[in-house]
Design an enzyme around this catalytic site. Structure first.
Site, mmCIF file in Angstrom:
data_model
loop_
_atom_site.group_PDB
_atom_site.id
_atom_site.type_symbol
_atom_site.label_atom_id
_atom_site.label_comp_id
_atom_site.label_asym_id
_atom_site.label_seq_id
_atom_site.Cartn_x
_atom_site.Cartn_y
_atom_site.Cartn_z
ATOM 1 N N GLU A 1 0.852 -1.186 0.000
ATOM 2 C CA GLU A 1 0.000 0.000 0.000
ATOM 3 C C GLU A 1 0.885 1.232 0.000
ATOM 4 O O GLU A 1 1.981 1.188 0.561
ATOM 5 C CB GLU A 1 -0.905 0.007 1.244
ATOM 6 C CG GLU A 1 -1.948 -1.077 1.238
ATOM 7 C CD GLU A 1 -2.842 -1.058 2.479
ATOM 8 O OE1 GLU A 1 -2.608 -0.239 3.402
ATOM 9 O OE2 GLU A 1 -3.767 -1.858 2.526
ATOM 10 N N HIS B 1 -8.544 0.838 1.793
ATOM 11 C CA HIS B 1 -8.329 0.823 3.255
ATOM 12 C C HIS B 1 -8.887 2.083 3.918
ATOM 13 O O HIS B 1 -8.216 2.775 4.661
ATOM 14 C CB HIS B 1 -6.844 0.656 3.595
ATOM 15 C CG HIS B 1 -6.647 0.060 4.958
ATOM 16 N ND1 HIS B 1 -6.305 -1.253 5.140
ATOM 17 C CD2 HIS B 1 -6.782 0.568 6.195
ATOM 18 C CE1 HIS B 1 -6.218 -1.515 6.436
ATOM 19 N NE2 HIS B 1 -6.510 -0.425 7.084
#
Length: 180
Positions: free
Chosen positions: A159, A178
């Site tokens: 990420e 997220h």
């Protein structure tokens, strides 16, 4: 988010949305949904979010939830309405496997080829916990080859995701950044 994703996955909402957008109305009968009633939720980790998810799902007529958490007590599980089981018992019984544990050295790669192979082919995997808990290569292969019905992911091993992710190629996957 987990409850919403469970409904969206089990009713093929992503595919149905695409059918309408592309004028394929008559294809709808190929993608009939299934209710949550009489299905089993399995949670990995029985912390506050998992317990709240179990509580929110009580009104849907699901079977008693299963929980795998080596740190939870039978008392905690009982208060939440879940039954503590081993991971090997949870995976083949659950229609939805929802991950709610932290990423640690013990949970890194917790769900891999072997564990995905224990799941039912019509089951769904949801990960709103942390990337790295699920082996993404194994999950991608299982989803692409329809050994799992689908998945919902809002966390990834790498990420931030700043380029199209390979999971986005699959019509049986829901993705979020997220932020749920």
């Amino acid at each position: 988010a987990t409850v919403g994703w469970m409904i969206a996955l089990s009713h093929n909402l992503r595919i149905k949305d695409r059918l309408v957008r592309t004028g394929q109305w008559d294809e709808r009968s190929k993608y009939m949904g299934r209710e949550l009633r009489d299905r089993t939720l399995g949670v990995i980790g029985l912390g506050g979010i998992a317990r709240k998810t179990v509580e929110l799902l009580r009104g849907f007529g699901m079977k008693q939830p299963l929980a795998f958490d080596p740190f939870a007590t039978d008392e905690i599980a009982s208060k939440s309405g879940a039954r503590l089981v081993s991971l090997e018992e949870l995976l083949p019984q659950a229609d939805f496997v929802s991950i709610h544990c932290p990423l640690t050295e013990k949970t890194r790669g917790l769900i891999g080829v072997r564990e995905l192979g224990l799941m039912k082919p019509d089951a769904y995997l949801l990960n709103t916990a942390r990337g790295g808990i699920v082996d993404e290569d194994a999950l991608y292969d299982a989803l692409k080859n329809r050994r799992l019905a689908g998945a919902a992911l809002d966390c990834f091993a790498q990420e931030p995701v700043t380029a199209p992710h390979r999971f986005g190629e699959l019509d049986n996957v829901l993705l979020a950044p997220h932020s749920i």
